[in-house]
Design a protein around this motif. Structure first.
Motif, PDB file in Angstrom:
ATOM      1  N   GLN A   1       0.840  -1.198   0.000  1.00 22.49           N
ATOM      2  CA  GLN A   1       0.000   0.000   0.000  1.00 22.49           C
ATOM      3  C   GLN A   1       0.874   1.246   0.000  1.00 22.49           C
ATOM      4  O   GLN A   1       0.623   2.184  -0.758  1.00 22.49           O
ATOM      5  CB  GLN A   1      -0.939   0.004   1.213  1.00 22.49           C
ATOM      6  CG  GLN A   1      -1.830   1.237   1.223  1.00 22.49           C
ATOM      7  CD  GLN A   1      -2.933   1.164   2.265  1.00 22.49           C
ATOM      8  OE1 GLN A   1      -3.151   0.142   2.890  1.00 22.49           O
ATOM      9  NE2 GLN A   1      -3.626   2.266   2.437  1.00 22.49           N
ATOM     10  N   GLN A   2       1.899   1.256   0.832  1.00 25.29           N
ATOM     11  CA  GLN A   2       2.800   2.406   0.874  1.00 25.29           C
ATOM     12  C   GLN A   2       3.515   2.568  -0.472  1.00 25.29           C
ATOM     13  O   GLN A   2       3.652   3.677  -0.976  1.00 25.29           O
ATOM     14  CB  GLN A   2       3.812   2.222   2.000  1.00 25.29           C
ATOM     15  CG  GLN A   2       4.756   3.394   2.160  1.00 25.29           C
ATOM     16  CD  GLN A   2       5.746   3.174   3.293  1.00 25.29           C
ATOM     17  OE1 GLN A   2       6.026   2.038   3.673  1.00 25.29           O
ATOM     18  NE2 GLN A   2       6.266   4.258   3.826  1.00 25.29           N
ATOM     19  N   MET A   3       3.950   1.451  -1.059  1.00 24.89           N
ATOM     20  CA  MET A   3       4.613   1.496  -2.365  1.00 24.89           C
ATOM     21  C   MET A   3       3.678   2.082  -3.418  1.00 24.89           C
ATOM     22  O   MET A   3       4.076   2.938  -4.216  1.00 24.89           O
ATOM     23  CB  MET A   3       5.056   0.084  -2.767  1.00 24.89           C
ATOM     24  CG  MET A   3       5.819   0.011  -4.067  1.00 24.89           C
ATOM     25  SD  MET A   3       6.111  -1.701  -4.608  1.00 24.89           S
ATOM     26  CE  MET A   3       7.549  -2.100  -3.655  1.00 24.89           C
ATOM     27  N   TYR A   4       2.414   1.652  -3.420  1.00 24.21           N
ATOM     28  CA  TYR A   4       1.418   2.147  -4.372  1.00 24.21           C
ATOM     29  C   TYR A   4       1.187   3.644  -4.176  1.00 24.21           C
ATOM     30  O   TYR A   4       1.149   4.406  -5.141  1.00 24.21           O
ATOM     31  CB  TYR A   4       0.111   1.369  -4.205  1.00 24.21           C
ATOM     32  CG  TYR A   4      -1.026   1.874  -5.062  1.00 24.21           C
ATOM     33  CD1 TYR A   4      -1.029   1.649  -6.433  1.00 24.21           C
ATOM     34  CD2 TYR A   4      -2.093   2.562  -4.500  1.00 24.21           C
ATOM     35  CE1 TYR A   4      -2.075   2.105  -7.227  1.00 24.21           C
ATOM     36  CE2 TYR A   4      -3.133   3.024  -5.281  1.00 24.21           C
ATOM     37  CZ  TYR A   4      -3.124   2.793  -6.648  1.00 24.21           C
ATOM     38  OH  TYR A   4      -4.166   3.257  -7.427  1.00 24.21           O
ATOM     39  N   GLU A   5       1.048   4.067  -2.921  1.00 26.90           N
ATOM     40  CA  GLU A   5       0.804   5.487  -2.631  1.00 26.90           C
ATOM     41  C   GLU A   5       1.983   6.348  -3.064  1.00 26.90           C
ATOM     42  O   GLU A   5       1.794   7.449  -3.589  1.00 26.90           O
ATOM     43  CB  GLU A   5       0.498   5.676  -1.145  1.00 26.90           C
ATOM     44  CG  GLU A   5      -0.866   5.125  -0.760  1.00 26.90           C
ATOM     45  CD  GLU A   5      -1.110   5.081   0.750  1.00 26.90           C
ATOM     46  OE1 GLU A   5      -0.194   5.426   1.538  1.00 26.90           O
ATOM     47  OE2 GLU A   5      -2.226   4.686   1.137  1.00 26.90           O
ATOM     48  N   GLN A   6       3.200   5.852  -2.892  1.00 28.72           N
ATOM     49  CA  GLN A   6       4.380   6.597  -3.338  1.00 28.72           C
ATOM     50  C   GLN A   6       4.408   6.719  -4.860  1.00 28.72           C
ATOM     51  O   GLN A   6       4.737   7.774  -5.397  1.00 28.72           O
ATOM     52  CB  GLN A   6       5.662   5.927  -2.836  1.00 28.72           C
ATOM     53  CG  GLN A   6       5.880   6.075  -1.353  1.00 28.72           C
ATOM     54  CD  GLN A   6       7.039   5.243  -0.824  1.00 28.72           C
ATOM     55  OE1 GLN A   6       7.538   4.345  -1.505  1.00 28.72           O
ATOM     56  NE2 GLN A   6       7.458   5.536   0.397  1.00 28.72           N
ATOM     57  N   GLN A   7       4.041   5.638  -5.560  1.00 27.10           N
ATOM     58  CA  GLN A   7       3.993   5.677  -7.018  1.00 27.10           C
ATOM     59  C   GLN A   7       2.937   6.664  -7.501  1.00 27.10           C
ATOM     60  O   GLN A   7       3.158   7.415  -8.447  1.00 27.10           O
ATOM     61  CB  GLN A   7       3.714   4.288  -7.590  1.00 27.10           C
ATOM     62  CG  GLN A   7       4.859   3.331  -7.453  1.00 27.10           C
ATOM     63  CD  GLN A   7       4.479   1.905  -7.845  1.00 27.10           C
ATOM     64  OE1 GLN A   7       3.312   1.552  -7.934  1.00 27.10           O
ATOM     65  NE2 GLN A   7       5.487   1.076  -8.079  1.00 27.10           N
ATOM     66  N   GLN A   8       1.782   6.662  -6.833  1.00 27.46           N
ATOM     67  CA  GLN A   8       0.708   7.594  -7.208  1.00 27.46           C
ATOM     68  C   GLN A   8       1.160   9.035  -6.988  1.00 27.46           C
ATOM     69  O   GLN A   8       0.906   9.893  -7.832  1.00 27.46           O
ATOM     70  CB  GLN A   8      -0.562   7.304  -6.394  1.00 27.46           C
ATOM     71  CG  GLN A   8      -1.216   5.975  -6.704  1.00 27.46           C
ATOM     72  CD  GLN A   8      -1.640   5.863  -8.156  1.00 27.46           C
ATOM     73  OE1 GLN A   8      -1.023   5.167  -8.934  1.00 27.46           O
ATOM     74  NE2 GLN A   8      -2.681   6.557  -8.519  1.00 27.46           N
TER      75      GLN A   8
ATOM     76  N   ALA B   1       3.011  14.208  -9.223  1.00 26.42           N
ATOM     77  CA  ALA B   1       4.031  15.259  -9.264  1.00 26.42           C
ATOM     78  C   ALA B   1       4.545  15.455 -10.689  1.00 26.42           C
ATOM     79  O   ALA B   1       4.792  16.582 -11.116  1.00 26.42           O
ATOM     80  CB  ALA B   1       5.180  14.919  -8.327  1.00 26.42           C
ATOM     81  N   GLU B   2       4.682  14.348 -11.440  1.00 28.49           N
ATOM     82  CA  GLU B   2       5.143  14.429 -12.829  1.00 28.49           C
ATOM     83  C   GLU B   2       4.113  15.094 -13.724  1.00 28.49           C
ATOM     84  O   GLU B   2       4.466  15.815 -14.648  1.00 28.49           O
ATOM     85  CB  GLU B   2       5.450  13.037 -13.376  1.00 28.49           C
ATOM     86  CG  GLU B   2       6.711  12.429 -12.846  1.00 28.49           C
ATOM     87  CD  GLU B   2       6.946  11.029 -13.380  1.00 28.49           C
ATOM     88  OE1 GLU B   2       6.232  10.618 -14.319  1.00 28.49           O
ATOM     89  OE2 GLU B   2       7.832  10.350 -12.849  1.00 28.49           O
ATOM     90  N   SER B   3       2.829  14.849 -13.466  1.00 30.70           N
ATOM     91  CA  SER B   3       1.793  15.379 -14.346  1.00 30.70           C
ATOM     92  C   SER B   3       1.327  16.775 -13.947  1.00 30.70           C
ATOM     93  O   SER B   3       0.583  17.408 -14.681  1.00 30.70           O
ATOM     94  CB  SER B   3       0.602  14.431 -14.392  1.00 30.70           C
ATOM     95  OG  SER B   3      -0.018  14.339 -13.112  1.00 30.70           O
ATOM     96  N   SER B   4       1.757  17.250 -12.775  1.00 29.51           N
ATOM     97  CA  SER B   4       1.377  18.603 -12.358  1.00 29.51           C
ATOM     98  C   SER B   4       2.120  19.620 -13.207  1.00 29.51           C
ATOM     99  O   SER B   4       3.314  19.477 -13.468  1.00 29.51           O
ATOM    100  CB  SER B   4       1.729  18.834 -10.881  1.00 29.51           C
ATOM    101  OG  SER B   4       0.993  17.967 -10.076  1.00 29.51           O
ATOM    102  N   PRO B   5       1.423  20.680 -13.645  1.00 29.64           N
ATOM    103  CA  PRO B   5       2.093  21.685 -14.454  1.00 29.64           C
ATOM    104  C   PRO B   5       3.108  22.455 -13.590  1.00 29.64           C
ATOM    105  O   PRO B   5       2.877  22.738 -12.429  1.00 29.64           O
ATOM    106  CB  PRO B   5       0.956  22.606 -14.917  1.00 29.64           C
ATOM    107  CG  PRO B   5      -0.150  22.361 -13.958  1.00 29.64           C
ATOM    108  CD  PRO B   5       0.018  20.957 -13.439  1.00 29.64           C
ATOM    109  N   ILE B   6       4.243  22.737 -14.195  1.00 26.88           N
ATOM    110  CA  ILE B   6       5.289  23.492 -13.509  1.00 26.88           C
ATOM    111  C   ILE B   6       5.102  24.958 -13.877  1.00 26.88           C
ATOM    112  O   ILE B   6       5.099  25.319 -15.049  1.00 26.88           O
ATOM    113  CB  ILE B   6       6.681  22.981 -13.909  1.00 26.88           C
ATOM    114  CG1 ILE B   6       6.813  21.513 -13.502  1.00 26.88           C
ATOM    115  CG2 ILE B   6       7.764  23.830 -13.291  1.00 26.88           C
ATOM    116  CD1 ILE B   6       8.090  20.859 -13.985  1.00 26.88           C
TER     117      ILE B   6
END
Length: 151
Positions: free
Chosen positions: A131-138, A143-148
């Protein structure tokens, strides 16, 4: 209405792939130094058929003395799961948390057994919080898809 009930069935758990390499044997076996151990884990899922998923947990265990490999083990443990009538927003956690939790104990046993059969003390993989691994991936994906925004 019963046709719409969620379905989660384990069809099969199996060892998909296993390999062991000892590229520097027998000379490396005479070394007295304690090897460094590196362990990498991964989870993948594929839609095998309508409502049927293959979930694979992969472990790579490499031990080295300085820059020389003592042994390298790569092992893939997989499971086939029937998953139907689960809401789309719950599919990620089912496939990325519930399924790997079922498959992982088999992987741990196979890795320890393979290493021990090669003549080494077994390496016991630690328990994993999927669950922690999944939450970190999400979180990383968000963060990658958020506009900079720069000014």
């Amino acid at each position: 209405m019963a046709d719409q009930d969620p379905v989660f069935n384990i069809q099969r758990v199996y060892l998909k792939e296993a390999s062991l390499e000892q590229p520097n044997s027998p000379a490396i076996l005479l070394e007295q130094a304690q090897p460094a151990v590196e362990i990498n884990l991964g989870v993948s899922a594929e839609n095998a058929a309508e409502g049927v998923f293959e979930v694979t947990v992969t472990a790579t265990v490499q031990t080295k003395i300085e820059d020389k490999t003592v042994f390298l083990v790569e092992c893939k443990q997989a499971g086939i799961f029937e998953i139907r009538n689960v809401p789309e927003d719950q599919m990620g956690p089912v496939v990325s948390i519930a399924c790997p939790q079922i498959v992982y104990p088999y992987l741990r046993g196979n890795v320890a057994d393979l290493i021990q059969r090669a003549g080494f003390p077994p390496v016991h993989l630690a328990e994993i919080n999927f669950q922690q691994m999944y939450e970190q991936q999400q979180a990383a994906q968000q963060a990658e898809s958020s506009p900079i925004i720069t000014q």
